[in-house]
Design a protein around this motif. Structure first.
Motif, PDB file in Angstrom:
ATOM      1  N   TYR B 194      24.095  24.443  39.088  1.00 38.03           N
ATOM      2  CA  TYR B 194      24.470  25.362  38.008  1.00 38.03           C
ATOM      3  C   TYR B 194      25.668  26.219  38.434  1.00 38.03           C
ATOM      4  N   PHE B 195      25.594  26.681  39.696  1.00 45.60           N
ATOM      5  CA  PHE B 195      26.647  27.590  40.164  1.00 45.60           C
ATOM      6  C   PHE B 195      27.954  26.856  40.449  1.00 45.60           C
ATOM      7  N   GLN B 196      27.828  25.554  40.784  1.00 44.81           N
ATOM      8  CA  GLN B 196      29.036  24.766  41.069  1.00 44.81           C
ATOM      9  C   GLN B 196      29.744  24.300  39.803  1.00 44.81           C
ATOM     10  N   ALA B 197      29.012  24.262  38.706  1.00 47.18           N
ATOM     11  CA  ALA B 197      29.501  23.522  37.542  1.00 47.18           C
ATOM     12  C   ALA B 197      30.800  24.093  36.986  1.00 47.18           C
TER      13      ALA B 197
ATOM     14  N   GLY C 112      23.402  36.786  41.511  1.00 50.34           N
ATOM     15  CA  GLY C 112      23.853  35.736  42.427  1.00 50.34           C
ATOM     16  C   GLY C 112      22.743  34.728  42.668  1.00 50.34           C
ATOM     17  N   ILE C 113      23.100  33.655  43.337  1.00 45.94           N
ATOM     18  CA  ILE C 113      22.154  32.542  43.484  1.00 45.94           C
ATOM     19  C   ILE C 113      20.872  32.934  44.230  1.00 45.94           C
ATOM     20  N   THR C 116      16.421  37.761  43.473  1.00 48.26           N
ATOM     21  CA  THR C 116      14.980  37.553  43.279  1.00 48.26           C
ATOM     22  C   THR C 116      14.402  38.401  42.160  1.00 48.26           C
ATOM     23  N   LEU C 117      15.092  39.508  41.844  1.00 47.70           N
ATOM     24  CA  LEU C 117      14.532  40.421  40.847  1.00 47.70           C
ATOM     25  C   LEU C 117      15.640  41.031  40.007  1.00 47.70           C
ATOM     26  N   SER C 118      15.431  41.080  38.716  1.00 52.19           N
ATOM     27  CA  SER C 118      16.379  41.783  37.854  1.00 52.19           C
ATOM     28  C   SER C 118      15.625  42.750  36.960  1.00 52.19           C
ATOM     29  N   THR C 143      23.138  36.392  33.228  1.00 52.98           N
ATOM     30  CA  THR C 143      22.559  35.785  34.441  1.00 52.98           C
ATOM     31  C   THR C 143      21.296  36.519  34.882  1.00 52.98           C
ATOM     32  N   HIS C 144      21.188  37.820  34.547  1.00 45.17           N
ATOM     33  CA  HIS C 144      19.971  38.568  34.916  1.00 45.17           C
ATOM     34  C   HIS C 144      18.732  37.975  34.248  1.00 45.17           C
ATOM     35  N   ASN C 145      18.937  37.325  33.126  1.00 45.56           N
ATOM     36  CA  ASN C 145      17.800  36.798  32.369  1.00 45.56           C
ATOM     37  C   ASN C 145      17.320  35.432  32.859  1.00 45.56           C
TER      38      ASN C 145
END
Lengths: 250, 469, 214
Positions: B194-197, C112-113, C116-118, C143-145
């Motif tokens: 997903y992050f690379q796409a 970010g990848i 663990t928590l948002s 991305t937080h979701n």
């Protein structure tokens, strides 16, 4: 559209192809039930088939030719009644569609369609019969044939009548509303698929512990019966008219 | 994707003998049906919603040009781009051009049946791109090198053991057998993707003219990761997906999840409107919609117009005895089951898929559950009629019908033949009363006995006993 | 040569046996867009908050109620420690002003990848199905979701609306137009793609916890 029936309406009995050839007893049972209910039953000799096989195969011209024959043979009766949801659904729903582009025949088709009934719905919905004098000692389960069920709304009528049959216990099976795999010519064009579907049906029939299967369409019943005897099952198969007209012990 | 619908019969028989497939189908069938039934029973308005949805969709189809133009204008106003594709090849070209222009290497994909329909994956891979399906079911079948066998549960034909095998081969490591572990393994494997796409491609359940939004529903969240994390988001959707307003989309949403997975709502319903805004911290830099015709405007003209109401829920196949017996692959193309048996001949040609409209018992269970009331059996019968008119129906069958018509329109002759047949069959049946083998009726007697008739027809006996006609 | 756009629109019109719609019909249709038709909606008499909690819980979402905004960090801390999560979180900038525990590492950027928590502010919620409505913005990155394993959503009780249509109406009332993404979230991520067995945390959060602020 539905008027209170006359005391002795004339009924043209629709003789389905399969019944005529394979199980005449259904025809006699149907006639008995209708006559017991006060109908004057006739069997026009100029009838053959409702034309459904042609219609389902895409041959609409042939279907129209057959439809005209049915319309002509039956339009003078108060009612057209047959022991099959499948044939009667064709007459009720498909005939008017077949003549969509022909005003004269469409009117005649609609008139016949409006007075065409499957046996159990005719007895219950039109004649208002709630029970019949019958005795049949057996534990039964009921298969809802698709055309009758979804095409004509036949579900409660046969059950209501069967509930009044002495000695008969009805046990519902799982998926009684699911197709048995017959489907007219489907069962011979795609026999392996058809057999797989009927095997599922038979599994559900067996699970009820019933010793007979009852249904309202001979096509489905022959398909199920043929598979039952092939696999050596003792379960016997009856048309609902046969059970309702039965007075002896099974 | 190449069409293999002409192999239907052989593939259906193979499917019936595939033990793993049968095991998977057995598990799936009851679940879908039961879960839907629970949801339908809980919503007293369900039937009224079906009728309203049918009416709304017909309204949209009557004014499709207008709503498409309004939708397009709204997308552009939100900073997005709309592309129009007459057919599959044009759609592939548009998407490939976008990928090339943005110098894409990795493409992630949410589940999109239109992308299957246009054969997108093969085209992207041929162009040297890495394509990663992110829906778990799609990911599984991508690893297996297979096509989806169900429009909402693409890997419904796979058993857990088969998924274990595929994951062991693809991910290495110890063989996982628990479903939780398998799901986690896919989650982990796809995370970096997903992050690379560079480009994320999703479908669009609905396109909303009011706002220029595309709407997707998923349970996994893969579609959202796909479209949020890629630099470029491309939506592929058929032109019939447009609806006027958010309220109109809601009408369909209330039917979709209940009909599809038997849920009141899917976990995620997402509206995407244009690319990331200047101040946004995430989201794609470009937002494209590819509107695909591919036979739809042709369908709109003819007697199959009602098929365009389809919202791709899969309820028809979940309730189809034939699909339940053989699964989706036997149908030979992208769309299986009743809806596929209508769509495939219409998109790929009547003669490319002769069996599909015919391999149906016309039991109407599909129509009775269709959330937009498509009369599927009627459409299948209409296809049979067109096949018959165009002489695609096999010659033997046409001749048989002609001969039968000749007899059936001559009652005396017909009844005489029935009497002869009754006697002959009774003789063959003998005392057992059943026929185990009958030349010319092998289709029946291979798996079933033919109950033998008693010997005299009903009409014959009636005339003898009652003397009237 | 015609463009694909012209060809498709022409084909659509031909299919309906007509030319482009006249101005009056267009105006009627446009009015139908600007004033949406009111469709049938599921009726229920249940209290909105009770229904929201019940429906969300039926899809494995959890809810904690707090009396005021100041109690939010403590509620999130309870969730964090219950599940043994690290003391770091991506917090939507809309919740920046709260007194987050001093020993936490928090940021307000996109997830970010390894997130663990948002903690995310909700725009509204829908009682009908127990659904949260989250809008993409610099204060609430999308991305937080979806990226973290755990998501806590902060929702004001007064923002629980009856039907989806009420949420659309609220959306239309905003002055800054449609956000890039509207995420309607009805529970943690799930899949049933392997043998129809429901498994939480397919790609999105495994846990979805709502802090309901009265």
């Amino acid at each position: 559209m539905i008027e209170t029936p006359k005391a002795s309406p004339t009924v043209g009995l629709f003789v389905t192809c399969l019944m005529n050839l394979f199980r005449p007893s259904i025809g006699f049972a149907t006639a008995k039930l209708l006559e017991d209910a006060g109908c004057i039953v006739s069997v026009p000799a100029s009838q053959t088939c409702c034309g459904q096989p042609a219609y389902n195969a895409g041959d609409n011209d042939a279907a129209r030719a057959l439809a005209k024959q049915v319309i002509t043979a039956f339009e003078d009766y108060d009612y057209l009644v047959g022991p099959s949801g499948s044939c009667m659904a064709t007459i009720r729903h498909d005939f008017p569609v077949l003549f969509a582009a022909d005003r004269n025949w469409r009117d005649r088709a609609e008139a016949v369609a409006a007075k065409s009934w499957e046996l159990t719905s005719f007895l219950v919905d039109i004649l208002g019969i709630t029970s019949v004098q019958a005795r049949f000692d057996a534990v039964a389960t009921y298969h809802d044939s698709c055309s009758g069920l979804r095409g004509l709304g036949i579900k409660g009528q046969p059950r209501q009548l069967l509930a009044g049959v002495e000695g008969l216990t009805l046990r519902e099976m799982k998926d009684s509303e699911v197709c048995c795999g017959f489907g007219g010519t489907f069962c011979v064009k795609y026999p392996e698929i058809s057999v797989k579907i009927v095997d599922d049906k038979i599994r559900n029939i067996r699970a009820t512990g019933a010793d007979i299967l009852i249904g309202g369409d001979l096509g489905c019943l022959m398909n199920i019966a043929g598979r039952l005897t092939r696999i050596g099952s003792p379960i016997r198969v009856y048309h609902v008219a046969e059970v309702l007209a039965e007075t002896r012990l099974a | 994707m190449d069409i293999r619908s002409h192999e239907f019969q052989a593939r259906a028989v193979a499917a019936l003998h595939d033990a793993s497939l049968q095991q998977a189908l057995d598990k799936a069938r009851d679940g879908f049906v039961a879960k839907r039934a629970v949801q339908v029973a809980e919503l007293s308005e369900f039937e009224a919603l079906r009728e309203a949805a049918k009416t709304l969709k017909d309204h949209v189809l009557d004014h499709l040009d207008h709503y498409l133009e309004r939708y397009e204008a709204a997308v552009v106003a939100a900073g997005g781009h709309v592309h129009w594709a007459r057919d599959d090849a044009e759609a592939r070209r548009i998407i490939l051009d976008i990928c090339k222009r943005v110098d894409a290497r990795t493409v992630t994909k949410g589940k999109s049946m239109v992308s299957e329909e246009i054969g997108l994956n093969a085209a992207l891979i041929d162009a040297g791109l890495t394509v990663v399906e992110t829906d778990l079911g799609e990911y599984i079948i991508q690893l297996a090198g297979e096509a989806p066998s169900h429009i909402i549960a693409p890997a419904v034909h796979k058993t857990r053991e088969q998924v274990s095998d595929l994951f062991e081969k693809a991910h290495g490591g110890p063989r996982l057998t628990e479903i939780a572990d398998l799901v986690d393994a896919a989650r982990l494997a796809l995370r970096e993707r997903y992050f690379q796409a560079d480009v994320g491609i999703t479908g669009g359940n609905f396109l909303i003219a009011e706002t220029g939004s595309s709407l997707i529903v998923t349970n996994e969240g893969n579609g959202d990761l796909t479209q949020t994390l890629a630099r470029v988001h491309i939506v592929t959707a058929g032109i019939e997906r447009v609806v006027p307003t958010l309220d109109d989309a809601t009408l369909f949403l209330r039917l979709l999840a209940r009909s599809a997975t038997g849920q009141e709502t899917e976990t995620y319903t997402t509206l995407s409107t244009g690319p990331k805004r200047a101040a946004d911290l995430d989201g794609p830099e470009e937002y494209h919609v590819v509107l695909v015709d591919n036979g739809r405007s042709r369908m709109l003209a003819g007697p199959f117009r009602e098929m365009l109401r389809c919202i791709r829920c899969g309820a028809c196949m979940n309730h189809c005895p034939v699909y339940g017996a053989i699964g989706g692959h036997a149908y030979g193309w992208v769309y299986p089951g009743p809806m596929g048996s209508v769509l495939t001949p219409l998109i790929k040609g009547l003669d490319a898929a002769y069996d599909l409209p015919n391999a149906c018992t016309l039991n109407s269970r599909c129509a009775s559950v269709c959330p937009v009331k498509i009369p599927l059996p009627d459409l299948l019968r209409r296809l049979r009629h067109q096949q018959f008119k165009q002489a695609i129906t096999p010659r033997r069958q046409r001749h048989a019908l002609a001969a039968w018509r000749l007899l059936a329109t001559r009652p005396k002759l017909y009844h005489a033949l029935e009497r002869l047949t009754a006697r002959a069959l009774a003789a063959i049946g003998g005392r057992a009363g059943r026929i185990r083998r009958l030349p010319g009726a092998r289709g029946w007697t291979e798996g079933r006995d033919l109950p033998a008739p008693p010997g005299r027809t009903f009409l014959e006996r009636w005339q003898t006993e009652r003397g009237q006609s | 040569m015609n463009t694909a756009r012209e060809d498709i629109l022409d084909a659509v019109r031909r299919a309906r046996g007509r030319e482009p719609l006249d101005a009056r019909t267009c105006a009627t249709l446009d009015a139908r867009i600007s004033t949406p038709v009111r469709h049938l909606r599921p009726t229920f008499d249940e209290d909105l908050t009770a229904r929201f909690i019940r429906k969300l819980a039926s899809r494995s979402g959890t809810v904690a109620r707090v009396a005021g905004r100041a109690q939010i960090p403590a509620a999130v801390e309870t969730f964090r420690s219950t599940h043994g999560l690290a003391r770091c979180a991506a917090v939507g900038a809309g919740l920046k002003d709260l007194a987050w525990p001093a020993d936490w590492t928090i940021h307000h950027d996109r997830a970010g990848i390894e997130e663990t928590l948002s903690v995310t502010p909700a725009f509204a919620a829908i009682a009908e199905t127990g659904t949260l409505m989250l809008l993409a913005s610099p204060e609430s990155p999308t991305t937080h979701n979806f990226v973290p394993d755990n998501q806590v959503v902060v929702l004001e009780t007064a923002r629980i609306l009856r039907h989806f249509e009420d949420a659309w109406a609220a959306l239309r009332e905003r002055t800054d137009g449609m956000p890039r993404a509207v995420n309607l979230v009805s529970g943690p991520s799930r899949t049933a793609d392997i043998e129809q067995t429901i498994q939480l945390g397919a790609h999105g959060p495994r846990r979805l916890h709502v802090v309901l602020v009265d």
